[in-house]
Design a protein around this motif. Sequence first.
Motif, PDB file in Angstrom:
ATOM      1  N   LEU B  42      -0.173   3.000  -6.504  1.00  0.00           N
ATOM      2  CA  LEU B  42      -0.626   4.377  -6.415  1.00  0.00           C
ATOM      3  C   LEU B  42      -2.077   4.436  -5.967  1.00  0.00           C
ATOM      4  CD1 LEU B  42       0.094   7.320  -7.161  1.00  0.00           C
ATOM      5  CD2 LEU B  42      -0.596   6.812  -9.481  1.00  0.00           C
ATOM      6  N   GLY B  43      -2.368   5.397  -5.135  1.00  0.00           N
ATOM      7  CA  GLY B  43      -3.752   5.571  -4.725  1.00  0.00           C
ATOM      8  C   GLY B  43      -3.845   6.604  -3.629  1.00  0.00           C
ATOM      9  N   PRO B  44      -5.059   7.093  -3.366  1.00  0.00           N
ATOM     10  CA  PRO B  44      -5.212   8.119  -2.334  1.00  0.00           C
ATOM     11  C   PRO B  44      -4.945   7.558  -0.943  1.00  0.00           C
ATOM     12  CG  PRO B  44      -7.355   7.399  -3.122  1.00  0.00           C
ATOM     13  CD  PRO B  44      -6.337   6.715  -3.978  1.00  0.00           C
ATOM     14  N   SER B  45      -4.805   8.446   0.024  1.00  0.00           N
ATOM     15  CA  SER B  45      -4.523   8.040   1.400  1.00  0.00           C
ATOM     16  C   SER B  45      -5.599   7.094   1.926  1.00  0.00           C
ATOM     17  CB  SER B  45      -4.449   9.287   2.276  1.00  0.00           C
ATOM     18  OG  SER B  45      -4.066   8.930   3.563  1.00  0.00           O
ATOM     19  N   GLY B  46      -5.166   6.027   2.556  1.00  0.00           N
ATOM     20  CA  GLY B  46      -6.104   5.096   3.160  1.00  0.00           C
ATOM     21  C   GLY B  46      -6.677   4.060   2.215  1.00  0.00           C
ATOM     22  N   CYS B  47      -6.105   3.944   1.016  1.00  0.00           N
ATOM     23  CA  CYS B  47      -6.682   3.016   0.049  1.00  0.00           C
ATOM     24  C   CYS B  47      -6.122   1.607   0.195  1.00  0.00           C
ATOM     25  CB  CYS B  47      -6.451   3.515  -1.375  1.00  0.00           C
ATOM     26  SG  CYS B  47      -4.751   3.365  -1.903  1.00  0.00           S
ATOM     27  N   GLY B  48      -5.172   1.423   1.101  1.00  0.00           N
ATOM     28  CA  GLY B  48      -4.661   0.076   1.340  1.00  0.00           C
ATOM     29  C   GLY B  48      -3.296  -0.207   0.765  1.00  0.00           C
ATOM     30  N   LYS B  49      -2.556   0.815   0.420  1.00  0.00           N
ATOM     31  CA  LYS B  49      -1.234   0.611  -0.172  1.00  0.00           C
ATOM     32  C   LYS B  49      -0.273  -0.001   0.845  1.00  0.00           C
ATOM     33  CE  LYS B  49      -0.666   4.997  -1.049  1.00  0.00           C
ATOM     34  NZ  LYS B  49      -1.886   5.592  -0.505  1.00  0.00           N
ATOM     35  N   SER B  50      -0.165   0.641   1.999  1.00  0.00           N
ATOM     36  CA  SER B  50       0.747   0.131   3.019  1.00  0.00           C
ATOM     37  C   SER B  50       0.342  -1.268   3.449  1.00  0.00           C
ATOM     38  CB  SER B  50       0.767   1.053   4.235  1.00  0.00           C
ATOM     39  OG  SER B  50       1.256   2.317   3.893  1.00  0.00           O
ATOM     40  N   THR B  51      -0.956  -1.485   3.588  1.00  0.00           N
ATOM     41  CA  THR B  51      -1.436  -2.799   3.997  1.00  0.00           C
ATOM     42  C   THR B  51      -0.985  -3.857   3.000  1.00  0.00           C
ATOM     43  OG1 THR B  51      -3.348  -1.670   4.931  1.00  0.00           O
ATOM     44  CG2 THR B  51      -3.503  -4.049   4.692  1.00  0.00           C
ATOM     45  N   THR B  52      -1.122  -3.561   1.704  1.00  0.00           N
ATOM     46  CA  THR B  52      -0.669  -4.499   0.683  1.00  0.00           C
ATOM     47  C   THR B  52       0.822  -4.787   0.841  1.00  0.00           C
ATOM     48  OG1 THR B  52      -2.289  -3.522  -0.807  1.00  0.00           O
ATOM     49  CG2 THR B  52      -0.605  -4.916  -1.801  1.00  0.00           C
ATOM     50  N   LEU B  53       1.583  -3.720   1.032  1.00  0.00           N
ATOM     51  CA  LEU B  53       3.025  -3.867   1.162  1.00  0.00           C
ATOM     52  C   LEU B  53       3.379  -4.717   2.386  1.00  0.00           C
ATOM     53  CD1 LEU B  53       4.847  -2.546  -0.864  1.00  0.00           C
ATOM     54  CD2 LEU B  53       5.448  -0.839   0.830  1.00  0.00           C
ATOM     55  N   TYR B  54       2.696  -4.468   3.480  1.00  0.00           N
ATOM     56  CA  TYR B  54       2.995  -5.214   4.703  1.00  0.00           C
ATOM     57  C   TYR B  54       2.601  -6.674   4.568  1.00  0.00           C
ATOM     58  CZ  TYR B  54       4.005  -0.779   6.971  1.00  0.00           C
ATOM     59  OH  TYR B  54       4.551   0.426   7.300  1.00  0.00           O
ATOM     60  N   MET B  55       1.586  -6.944   3.759  1.00  0.00           N
ATOM     61  CA  MET B  55       1.236  -8.348   3.531  1.00  0.00           C
ATOM     62  C   MET B  55       2.313  -9.027   2.688  1.00  0.00           C
ATOM     63  SD  MET B  55      -2.869  -8.728   3.187  1.00  0.00           S
ATOM     64  CE  MET B  55      -3.220  -7.389   2.077  1.00  0.00           C
ATOM     65  N   ILE B  56       2.814  -8.304   1.705  1.00  0.00           N
ATOM     66  CA  ILE B  56       3.874  -8.888   0.882  1.00  0.00           C
ATOM     67  C   ILE B  56       5.122  -9.126   1.729  1.00  0.00           C
ATOM     68  CG2 ILE B  56       5.388  -8.513  -1.107  1.00  0.00           C
ATOM     69  CD1 ILE B  56       3.130  -6.836  -2.341  1.00  0.00           C
ATOM     70  N   SER B  57       5.387  -8.184   2.667  1.00  0.00           N
ATOM     71  CA  SER B  57       6.575  -8.340   3.508  1.00  0.00           C
ATOM     72  C   SER B  57       6.382  -9.400   4.583  1.00  0.00           C
ATOM     73  CB  SER B  57       6.925  -7.010   4.170  1.00  0.00           C
ATOM     74  OG  SER B  57       5.975  -6.713   5.171  1.00  0.00           O
ATOM     75  N   GLY B  58       5.121  -9.709   4.899  1.00  0.00           N
ATOM     76  CA  GLY B  58       4.865 -10.719   5.917  1.00  0.00           C
ATOM     77  C   GLY B  58       4.583 -10.137   7.284  1.00  0.00           C
ATOM     78  N   LEU B  59       4.650  -8.822   7.411  1.00  0.00           N
ATOM     79  CA  LEU B  59       4.374  -8.214   8.720  1.00  0.00           C
ATOM     80  C   LEU B  59       2.887  -8.279   9.047  1.00  0.00           C
ATOM     81  CD1 LEU B  59       6.731  -5.109   8.527  1.00  0.00           C
ATOM     82  CD2 LEU B  59       7.041  -7.150   9.911  1.00  0.00           C
ATOM     83  N   LEU B  60       2.063  -8.336   8.011  1.00  0.00           N
ATOM     84  CA  LEU B  60       0.626  -8.525   8.217  1.00  0.00           C
ATOM     85  C   LEU B  60       0.211  -9.831   7.548  1.00  0.00           C
ATOM     86  CD1 LEU B  60      -1.072  -5.062   7.534  1.00  0.00           C
ATOM     87  CD2 LEU B  60      -0.948  -6.271   9.711  1.00  0.00           C
ATOM     88  N   LYS B  61      -0.703 -10.533   8.201  1.00  0.00           N
ATOM     89  CA  LYS B  61      -1.183 -11.791   7.651  1.00  0.00           C
ATOM     90  C   LYS B  61      -2.437 -11.525   6.829  1.00  0.00           C
ATOM     91  CE  LYS B  61      -2.118 -16.260   9.399  1.00  0.00           C
ATOM     92  NZ  LYS B  61      -1.559 -16.957   8.247  1.00  0.00           N
ATOM     93  N   PRO B  62      -2.470 -11.979   5.590  1.00  0.00           N
ATOM     94  CA  PRO B  62      -3.677 -11.745   4.789  1.00  0.00           C
ATOM     95  C   PRO B  62      -4.873 -12.479   5.385  1.00  0.00           C
ATOM     96  CG  PRO B  62      -1.899 -12.710   3.463  1.00  0.00           C
ATOM     97  CD  PRO B  62      -1.442 -12.715   4.877  1.00  0.00           C
ATOM     98  N   THR B  63      -6.045 -11.875   5.265  1.00  0.00           N
ATOM     99  CA  THR B  63      -7.260 -12.556   5.699  1.00  0.00           C
ATOM    100  C   THR B  63      -7.593 -13.681   4.721  1.00  0.00           C
ATOM    101  OG1 THR B  63      -7.980 -10.368   6.356  1.00  0.00           O
ATOM    102  CG2 THR B  63      -9.592 -12.112   6.528  1.00  0.00           C
ATOM    103  N   GLU B  64      -7.367 -13.353   3.420  1.00  0.00           N
ATOM    104  CA  GLU B  64      -7.583 -14.373   2.393  1.00  0.00           C
ATOM    105  C   GLU B  64      -6.592 -14.137   1.266  1.00  0.00           C
ATOM    106  OE1 GLU B  64     -11.606 -14.863   0.741  1.00  0.00           O
ATOM    107  OE2 GLU B  64     -12.274 -14.442   2.798  1.00  0.00           O
ATOM    108  N   GLY B  65      -6.431 -15.145   0.450  1.00  0.00           N
ATOM    109  CA  GLY B  65      -5.586 -15.001  -0.723  1.00  0.00           C
ATOM    110  C   GLY B  65      -4.183 -15.506  -0.483  1.00  0.00           C
TER     111      GLY B  65
END
Lengths: 300, 404
Positions: B42-65
Amino acid sequence: MLEERHDFKAWIYLLPALILLIVFTFYPIVNTFMIVFMVDYDFLYGDYAGWTLTGNIEAVIGHRQFWPAIRNTIIIAFVSVPMSVIISLFIAVWLNSIKKLQGTFQTIFFLPYVTNAIAVGLAFAVIFNRDYGLFNYLLSLFGIDPINWVAPGAEWRFSMIALLVFITWNGLAFKIMVFLSGLQSIDKQYYDAARIDSASRSRVFRKITVPLLSPMIAFITITSFIGAFKEYTAIVGMFGEQMGHRGQLMTIVGLVYEALGEPYTAGSVSLAASAAIVLFFMTLLLTVFNMWVSKKRVHY
Amino acid sequence: METIEIRLQKLTKVFQAKNKEETVAVKDFDITIPAGKLVGLLGPSGCGKSTTLYMISGLLKPTEGRIFFGDTDVTDVAPEKRGIGLVFQNYALYPHMTVRQNIMFPLENIKMEKEKALERAYFYARLVGIDHLMNRKPVQLSGGQQQRVAIARALVKEPRVLLLDEPLSNLDARLRLQTREEIKRIQKETGITTIFVTHDQEEAMSISDEIVLMRDGVMQQKGGPQQVYDEPTNLFVAKFLGSPPINLFEGEIKDEKVIVGDAQFGRAEGRKDQEVIIGVRPEGFKIVERSSLKVKVDYVETIGRDTTLIIDKPSDPKYSKFDPEIAGPDQHENNNHVDEDVDVDEDMKRLQEEGSIEESAPEKKETFRAIVDADHRIQPGDEIKLSVKPHKMFLFDKETGELV
Ligand SMILES: Nc1ncnc2c1ncn2[C@@H]1O[C@H](COP(=O)(O)OP(=O)(O)OP(=O)(O)O)[C@@H](O)[C@H]1O
Ligand SMILES: [Mg+2]
């Protein structure tokens, strides 16, 4: 009230375009249809020697180059169109997938489009030159003897192959651009979804890219067929006004031009009009067929 | 179906624009999502929710972690090998395929036998209640039906992890309620570890076993919905959760008393004197006989059991200026905890100059809300006395927004 006034205004705005359309498009079309039924039409004075129902059509069908022209036109259309559509589709997909130098390649592929077909044709004539052409050189690497592609005395089949290569190539630029813009308008999420769904690259191409691009493919195919049926410039550019050795690459539009080239020979204008009408009905038939196919195949 | 836990370790994503400008979309995200649970992100628009989800799915590569599914590090595993189902924010149903083809597509990709695939497709179509729509194209479906197709398509390959990116955002209120219950039911039935992204706090609270709050790419708090609601660790969390939202007052702690304007809100034992932002949940007020918090009711909204009172804020300058009755001498009598009148006046003046109450609580201009029992027959204009329930009141540092 309000609507009527709007109507009136709209017509005023449309007037210039309408006048031009009427003078240069509608009137000539109607006129052509009428000339087909006129004996020995003379376009300088608009005279004619009476009416005939099928006389001019029979004359054009009886022309010694009529059937070769039909054959050539059909071969050009049914070979070059599918080839260039398929090749340009692959190039567009490839272009769309690269990140570096995409703009550069895009420019390179689009250059032929802004170049005059006659000039490009001349260049191709050189490439296909028997003695110092690039093509024969490539063949010589495989131990194939030089072939006369374009010069007088060339065999029909070789000339036709050279012509098809040229026409196919010449049609790529525009198609690539259209496909590329189509590809770029496809929502990237479909590809993300397909990745999550473990689709292989070939399945993504066949099951997602092609169907989603199908409106573009249909549009390009229909217009390319119409264009191919009118092929003339490419042949003149590559083979000269004779349209190949003894006119062996004659097309229907070639026939029209040839007939119009001798306007003072009695009946030549009527012959040209008849050839044009034959082309008109060929195009109509094929377009109706294409539309029918795309209705079933296009997914929107 | 096996269930697995998801563990994110210092997950960071930095986007780099063409002009080298960097956006930190997610920063040092550390979290464990228990196996078989539904977690609301949960969080306001643009807080990185989708980005987190896409990293978990593998569509985005994490910069670190790193990302772990169970004990396996999947950070460098391709999305198609992770065994996840993803429902996109706008469903991403293939528009040229029928519902059946859409649901079958993932199974055809793994070359499942046709008979078996069909059977499975129908099983999940029935589960989400769309088996009668199998021959339709997505455009011929309502938003809710499309969404269920998307869920069926994500479930059909029986993933270990289900990721939902604001799946209800396109639906109308009624359908949203209905589908979120459906998602909850399906998740319970299948037991798939699920992450549900939303910016709707009510949605997250009602559907999740646990909620995770994010802000500007940084995790703020994690816990059970009620727990996070009851014990926010900072002002952001307190403001984000709750509908109607929490009431914020600018005030101070003085001699262990919480003071807003002329009124005492409660006690703050063991805390040093300082300026604070005081948050009180709307349900945190009680109508009482005696209190220093004497207010005049502006409007009354009665909805069902509850009555919402909309009341002028006590710290508002208008309060003393235009309503002599309330800011009158009788109030001063009651406010025996205020040491000197001068102090209050100073405070008022400063607030007036800065106009700064709004700064910290832009959504509540001059009024606050109190939800009270409908048994109190209160009319607009009535004067009432309120007390504040201590466990519904939170004190935040004025600068950092952290709990004091
Ligand atoms: N491809 C990208 N390039 C650069 N910045 C990006 C990119 N994708 C997202 N961002 C930035 O990362 C931040 C987080 O974006 P994200 O899409 O994760 O937000 P979100 O929480 O899903 O928001 P919403 O609720 O609006 O969907 C935003 O500031 C956004 O501008
Ligand atoms: Mg998002």
